[in-house]
Write an enzyme that holds these catalytic residues in place. Structure first.
Site, PDB file in Angstrom:
ATOM      1  N   LYS A 279      12.760  14.429  50.409  1.00 31.57           N
ATOM      2  CA  LYS A 279      13.895  13.757  51.045  1.00 31.57           C
ATOM      3  C   LYS A 279      14.968  13.531  49.985  1.00 31.57           C
ATOM      4  O   LYS A 279      14.654  13.241  48.837  1.00 31.57           O
ATOM      5  CB  LYS A 279      13.471  12.406  51.638  1.00 31.57           C
ATOM      6  CG  LYS A 279      14.639  11.589  52.192  1.00 31.57           C
ATOM      7  CD  LYS A 279      14.203  10.391  52.970  1.00 31.57           C
ATOM      8  CE  LYS A 279      13.992   9.141  52.155  1.00 31.57           C
ATOM      9  NZ  LYS A 279      15.167   8.696  51.379  1.00 31.57           N
TER      10      LYS A 279
ATOM     11  N   GLU B   8      19.248  11.907  49.546  1.00 34.34           N
ATOM     12  CA  GLU B   8      20.303  11.122  50.182  1.00 34.34           C
ATOM     13  C   GLU B   8      21.635  11.860  50.143  1.00 34.34           C
ATOM     14  O   GLU B   8      21.966  12.484  49.136  1.00 34.34           O
ATOM     15  CB  GLU B   8      20.454   9.776  49.449  1.00 34.34           C
ATOM     16  CG  GLU B   8      19.211   8.897  49.518  1.00 34.34           C
ATOM     17  CD  GLU B   8      19.397   7.552  48.811  1.00 34.34           C
ATOM     18  OE1 GLU B   8      20.514   7.249  48.329  1.00 34.34           O
ATOM     19  OE2 GLU B   8      18.408   6.801  48.741  1.00 34.34           O
TER      20      GLU B   8
ATOM     21  N   GLU C 177      19.935   5.082  58.045  1.00 28.06           N
ATOM     22  CA  GLU C 177      19.644   3.718  57.573  1.00 28.06           C
ATOM     23  C   GLU C 177      20.841   2.793  57.765  1.00 28.06           C
ATOM     24  O   GLU C 177      21.970   3.120  57.375  1.00 28.06           O
ATOM     25  CB  GLU C 177      19.246   3.768  56.082  1.00 28.06           C
ATOM     26  CG  GLU C 177      18.932   2.382  55.524  1.00 28.06           C
ATOM     27  CD  GLU C 177      18.196   2.389  54.194  1.00 28.06           C
ATOM     28  OE1 GLU C 177      17.814   3.480  53.718  1.00 28.06           O
ATOM     29  OE2 GLU C 177      17.990   1.289  53.645  1.00 28.06           O
TER      30      GLU C 177
HETATM   31  O1  KIV Z   1      12.770   4.801  49.669  1.00 28.98           O
HETATM   32  C1  KIV Z   1      12.542   4.489  50.840  1.00 28.98           C
HETATM   33  O2  KIV Z   1      11.608   3.746  51.150  1.00 28.98           O
HETATM   34  C2  KIV Z   1      13.419   5.040  51.871  1.00 28.98           C
HETATM   35  C3  KIV Z   1      13.262   4.536  53.263  1.00 28.98           C
HETATM   36  C4  KIV Z   1      13.777   3.169  53.383  1.00 28.98           C
HETATM   37  C5  KIV Z   1      13.862   5.448  54.258  1.00 28.98           C
HETATM   38  O3  KIV Z   1      14.244   5.837  51.579  1.00 28.98           O
END
Ligand code: KIV
Length: 278
Positions: A127, A129, A196
């Site tokens: 993931k 951002e 988010e």
């Molecule tokens: O780092 C994390 O826990 C996250 C979530 C809040 C989506 O990115």
């Protein structure tokens, strides 16, 4: 007691989940349950409880490592925790969060670090951002076979630029931009996108506009799935928690109580018992 014996024993094992199976859940209208996990026992319990995705979030920095933001979290930290989580899971998809400065320098750097999380960490996906600014990196990762989860709205790695953790995209122009970036991430090949801290109406609108599932955290019930930080959900974190967090247990109080009873027993010589040997 083995970590398997407390919860989950006797349950029918689920198939190992893949990124295309998560996309397929949206087509069936089935909500996706995501929790963060950073260690072996918690990951095993969340997997056994039926969570489809275990996210090794860079939130590890604030909830486990004692930092006041996610910015100091390193590749070594995420790799370490991802290995613990992948050793524990049997079915859930493990997504490793790319830490700050592991993907912003160049597409080459981003792809190399994503590859390390897959190859050395055992993650099933990564993931990262951002929208437009990470589009080229996402495209390249997807091209070489790395499933990618996007993350829009409040992006905690930009806390310094945002000036704090606030609800994002309140105005019309920001809402249009977020919708455009969500479509771009889908087009680049993301298999899901975290939304988010955005208005619930926008969470629903983005979810309706995409074929891949949105995973909301403070983005309303109209998202295709939800994610919570496990330590928040379990009542194990006593720092700043957002209003949308729901606590399903108060483990912090339970753990402190257990330590207090143990300390009191040691002080009163009630522990260990008076047997001559064990
Ligand atoms: O780092 C994390 O826990 C996250 C979530 C809040 C989506 O990115």
């Amino acid at each position: 007691m083995s970590s398997d014996s407390a919860v989950g024993a006797g349950r029918t094992p689920r198939a190992k989940l893949t990124a295309p199976m998560i996309v397929e859940m949206k087509r069936r209208g089935e909500p996706v349950a995501v929790v963060t996990a950073y260690d072996f026992p918690t990951a095993r319990l969340a997997d056994q409880a039926g969570a489809e995705i275990l996210l090794v979030g860079d939130s590890v920095g604030t909830v486990l490592l004692g930092y006041d933001s996610t910015l100091p979290v390193s590749m070594a930290d995420i790799l370490h925790h991802t290995r613990a989580v992948t050793r524990a899971r049997t079915s859930a998809l493990v997504v490793a969060d790319m830490p700050f400065m592991s993907y912003q320098v160049s597409v080459e750097q981003a792809v190399e670090n994503a590859g390390r999380l897959i190859q050395e960490g055992g993650a099933d996906a990564v993931k990262l951002e951002g929208g437009e600014r990470v589009a080229a990196a996402v495209r390249r990762m997807v091209e070489i076979g790395i499933p990618v989860m996007g993350h829009l709205g409040l992006t905690p790695q930009s806390v310094l630029a945002m000036g704090g953790y606030r609800v994002q995209a309140r105005g019309e122009a920001d809402q249009e931009r977020l919708l455009k970036e969500a479509k771009l991430l889908e087009e680049c090949g993301c298999f899901s996108i975290v939304l988010e801290s955005i208005p619930a109406r926008l969470g629903s609108e983005v979810s309706r506009a995409l074929h891949v599932p949105t995973i909301g955290i403070g983005a309303g019930v109209g998202c295709d799935g939800q994610v919570l930080v496990s330590n928040d959900l379990l009542g194990l974190y006593h720092g700043r928690t957002a209003k949308f967090v729901r606590r399903y247990a108060e483990l912090g109080d339970m753990v402190r109580g257990a330590f207090e009873r143990y300390v009191a027993d040691v002080k009163a010589r009630r522990f260990p018992g008076d047997a001559e040997s064990y």
